[in-house]
Structures are given as C-alpha cells and as structure tokens.
Design an enzyme around this catalytic site. Structure first.
Site, PDB file in Angstrom:
ATOM      1  CB  VAL A  80      10.842   7.895 110.961  1.00 37.28           C
ATOM      2  CG1 VAL A  80      11.492   9.275 111.106  1.00 37.28           C
ATOM      3  CG2 VAL A  80      10.654   7.253 112.330  1.00 37.28           C
ATOM      4  CB  ALA A 125      10.232   8.009 104.730  1.00 39.77           C
ATOM      5  CE  LYS A 126      15.337   1.857 105.274  1.00 40.69           C
ATOM      6  NZ  LYS A 126      16.104   1.963 104.017  1.00 40.69           N
ATOM      7  N   GLY A 127      10.691   2.752 107.450  1.00 38.53           N
ATOM      8  CA  GLY A 127       9.674   2.133 108.294  1.00 38.53           C
ATOM      9  C   GLY A 127      10.109   0.752 108.711  1.00 38.53           C
ATOM     10  CG  ASP A 166      15.614  -1.704 104.446  1.00 39.92           C
ATOM     11  OD1 ASP A 166      16.365  -1.046 103.723  1.00 39.92           O
ATOM     12  OD2 ASP A 166      15.932  -2.042 105.594  1.00 39.92           O
TER      13      ASP A 166
END
Ligand code: NAD
Length: 436
Positions: A80, A125-127, A166
């Site tokens: 995202v 963002a992050k995934g 992460d």
C-alpha cells in the site's frame, strides 16, 4: 525441511486480551480517529481531507512458489502506497500470518505521518505477505521474497517506493529484494531498499537507530518533567531490536532497567536488571522465560510495574482502556507502532502521563533509512559519528516542534504529532495543486 529461515514471533495474542483487541480497535480506524481530530484542529479543507483519508494505491498480488517438496503454494501479498506527495513511498515489508490489508493500510498511513513529522522527503508505504516464515526453509523464503518483489516491481524504485525490513523480514530479505529489482533493471540499484547489509550499501548505525531515537526523545521528555535518564526506572516490553537497544542505551546513560520482556514473558528486579547479561542471553536466541537471575512476570504485569518510563516495543494494541488505568509510568515511549488504542489515549491523558507517540518515538529508524538512501544515491558513505549526530539533531528538533504545538494548542502530544505531520503533507498538496 531444513532449519527455518526466520524465527518468527507469533503476534497479537500473547500478553493481551484477544477479545479486547477485536472489540477495541481496527488499526486503520485507530489511525483515522487521531487523523480526524488533527484535521479538525487544523481546519483542513474538505477536499484535502478526503484526499488524505484515502490510500493512493493498494496492490494485492498472488505469490505462487514451488515448495521444497515439489508442492505449489500460493500466498497473498500486499503493498500500500498511502501518500507520495512529499517524495518516494517509504515503508517496511512484513511476513506474517496476521497480515491484513487493513493493517497494511494503517501502517502505510503511519509511515506517511512519521516521515512528514521528522521532515524527511518521503511519503509512506507498507507491505506484507500472509505467510509463516518459521514454517519455511531458507530457499522457500527466498522464492517468496523474489516472487513478491516481481509482483510489485512496477511501484518499486529509489524514486518511487523504497521498502525496508519489518516484522519477520531482515537484512537477508532486503538483499534478495535489491538483487531481484537490480536483475530486472540490468544494473545494480542499492537505493531501492534500506536496512541492507553494510557490505552492500547499508548505513552504519541503522540497526541501533530506532532504539537510539527512543533514548533521545525519552531523555528530552524526562527533562521537560524536571527528571533525567540518570536514575530513571525503565520497563521495556519487547526485547528485540528496538527494545533491547533502547534498554542498553538508557542503561548506559545511568537509567535503571527494572523490567524487560519478550513474547515468552518478562523478568523484573526493582533494584535493576543486568542489561549486558540479558543482551547476551537474548543474543543466544534464548527466551526470557528461561532466564533464572530475576523474578518472572507476565507481559500484562510488565505494563503496570512501578517505573518512571514504560517502553512498549513489541507490537500493536497492548495498552488498552482495560490496563491503562493501572499504568504507573510517568512517561510512555512508544517504540512499537500503534501500541496504544485510541480509547486508552484518553485514559493516559487524564492520568497526566507524558506519551511520546510512535510516529515520533520510533522515527529514528526511518531517519537513518533516509540517511542510507542518501548515501547510496551519492555513493559516499558517512562514519558512525556523523550518522548519530545527524540523527540526534533531527530527533531533538522534531521533539521540540511537537512540544511547541502542545503548548500552543493545549493538545495531547499525539494530536500535536498528527497536526504537525498532516499539516506538512497538506501544505505539499496545496503547493502542487490537483492534477486532473
Ligand atoms: P523484533 O522482532 O526485533 O522484536 C520484537 C520483540 O517483541 C521480541 O522480543 C518479541 O519476543 C517481542 N514480542 C513479540 N510479540 C509480543 C507480544 N505479543 N507480547 C510481548 N512481546 C512480544 O522487532 P523490532 O524490530 O524490535 O520491532 C518492534 C516494534 O517496533 C514493531 O512494532 C515494529 O513495527 C516497530 N518498529 C521497529 C523499527 C525498527 O527499526 N526495527 C522501526 C520503527 C518501528
């Protein structure tokens, strides 16, 4: 199957009340509640409000791989990009069975506010991939990483979207992402990820950066209360990267670390734990529940021990309306992302606890990721002293900018953080205008 590639930490349930979590917070709604409050105080215009409430791009990919036994397995991956108005999207990738699109959206939004708060030129963002790395071999993990990378490759790039480690991803995974991206682009692109091994363009000081940032802002918060790290009693939930470095650096400044925990449970000694010995213990991958030199406590008990500073540095939604009334700390430094529910915020405020919100407290990590990106793009690497000095200056400045808003608007530190961050993102949108 050979030794699992990554030892995972099952998230969410240990040390908290599962029903409470389900009832109290959806992470995206929790983020939005704070955003709405800040937007109202900023008098954000309705159009911009609508823009900033929505993620810019949400990608869902299938990640098929052949497992070592020849079976085909298909995982789901997300990326995202919440907002890229201020620069390339920046945010980690987690591999975990609990990954959901809602969580990834919330984490991507937090990254947007965090980067704006410390005023570095990144969006958020992050995934994540819904998988259990502890049940995978190293080769299976590599295949998942490379296939997921190729699935989202259009968004990736030093100028567009820069991942980092992460939950359950690490330097090894970043090296595979960098290699996959570079093979597709036919040349080496180190700046496409941060949190890489030093040998391939990682930054000195990145590993300790989040804990170092926590130490700096905690020192500043204690000073505001007329206290000092010297002699302060510290309790740390989560003895991983963020928690253990925070405990170590604060102990070096003269603090007494009275409690620490990992997912197996915690240890407590009101006279002070031997942090160096605990670091050795955790470094040997041993659980704290087996540590014999201190009294054992649960993760719930750790949150309410008698201390001056509480550092939740494990996972989300651990401080809830249920346990917040019993917290004794004078300062809470949120090393983890989203450790406090919106309902608990109100209780902490009424109790007069000084909260250093996650988007400020743990911003040291993304700040040194930014330094890594700058060094990779410049092809010129800084010494550790330069990295730490520049980190210190950004963390101190950001802390005092937040305090300025607290004093001016008589709001909580959390709302002040959101006000500062949202205002900076909104200002960029106004300057750029609406492309149509
Ligand atoms: P980590 O995996 O190194 O350590 C996590 C620690 O928390 C471990 O000791 C683990 O046993 C413990 N833990 C896990 N689940 C728990 C639970 N339910 N109850 C109690 N303890 C639990 O992870 P990390 O990199 O230290 O990250 C911790 C938090 O900080 C996460 O929320 C992460 O998103 C956030 N964060 C990390 C960085 C970074 O640079 N590493 C930067 C910003 C934010």
């Amino acid at each position: 199957m050979s030794e699992p590639a990554i030892k995972t930490e099952p998230q969410r349930i240990i040390g908290r009340d599962k029903d409470m979590f389900l009832a109290e917070e959806n992470p995206f709604e929790a983020m939005m509640e704070r955003f709405d409050h800040a937007a109202q105080l900023l008098n954000l215009d309705p159009g911009l409000y609508k823009v900033l409430r929505n993620p810019e791009k949400q990608i869902i990919v299938s990640v098929p791989i052949v497992r070592d036994n020849g079976d085909v397995e298909v995982y789901t991956g997300y990326r995202v990009l919440y907002n890229t108005s201020r620069g390339p999207a920046k945010g980690g990738i987690r591999f975990d069975l609990n990954v959901t699109l809602e969580e990834v959206k919330a984490l991507a939004a937090w990254m947007t506010w965090k980067c704006a708060l410390v005023n570095i030129p990144f969006g958020g963002a992050k995934g994540g991939v819904v998988c259990d790395p502890s049940a995978m071999s190293m080769t299976e993990l590599e295949r998942v990483t490379r296939r997921y990378t190729s699935g989202i490759i259009e968004t990736l790039g030093p100028d567009s979207d820069v991942p980092a480690p992460d939950v359950n991803t690490n330097e090894r995974v970043m090296a595979w992402i960098m290699d996959t991206y570079s093979m597709h682009h036919r040349h080496t692109v180190t700046a496409v990820v941060t949190g890489k091994p030093i040998e391939m363009g990682g930054s000195l000081g990145r590993r300790e950066a989040t804990g170092r940032g926590c130490m700096i802002v905690t020192r500043e918060a204690l000073a505001r209360l007329g206290m000092s790290l010297k002699g302060a009693r510290i309790a740390v939930q989560g003895f991983g990267n963020v928690g253990s470095v925070s405990a170590d650096l604060m102990a070096r400044e003269g603090a007494t670390v009275v409690a620490v925990s990992d997912k197996s449970g915690g240890v407590y000694d009101p006279k002070g734990l031997d942090v160096a010995d605990l670091l050795r213990w955790a470094g040997e991958r041993r659980h704290l529940s087996a540590y014999a030199k201190a009294e054992h406590i649960t993760n719930e008990q750790l949150l309410v021990v008698d201390c001056d500073v509480l550092i939740p540095a494990a996972t989300e939604n651990v401080i809830t309306r249920k346990n917040a009334p019993n917290i004794k700390a004078k300062v809470i430094c949120e090393g983890a992302n989203g450790p406090t529910t919106a309902a608990a915020d109100k209780v902490l405020e009424e109790k007069g606890i000084f909260v250093i919100p996650d988007i400020l407290a743990n911003a040291g990590g993304v700040t040194v990721s930014y330094f890594e990106w700058v060094q990779d793009r410049g092809g010129y690497f800084w010494d550790l002293e330069t990295v730490n000095r520049r980190l210190e200056s950004i963390m101190e400045r950001s802390f005092h900018e937040v305090l300025g808003l607290v004093d001016k608007h008589k709001v909580s530190t959390r709302i002040a953080c959101y006000m500062l961050a949202v205002d900076r993102v909104a200002a960029m949108h106004r300057l750029r205008g609406m492309y149509a």
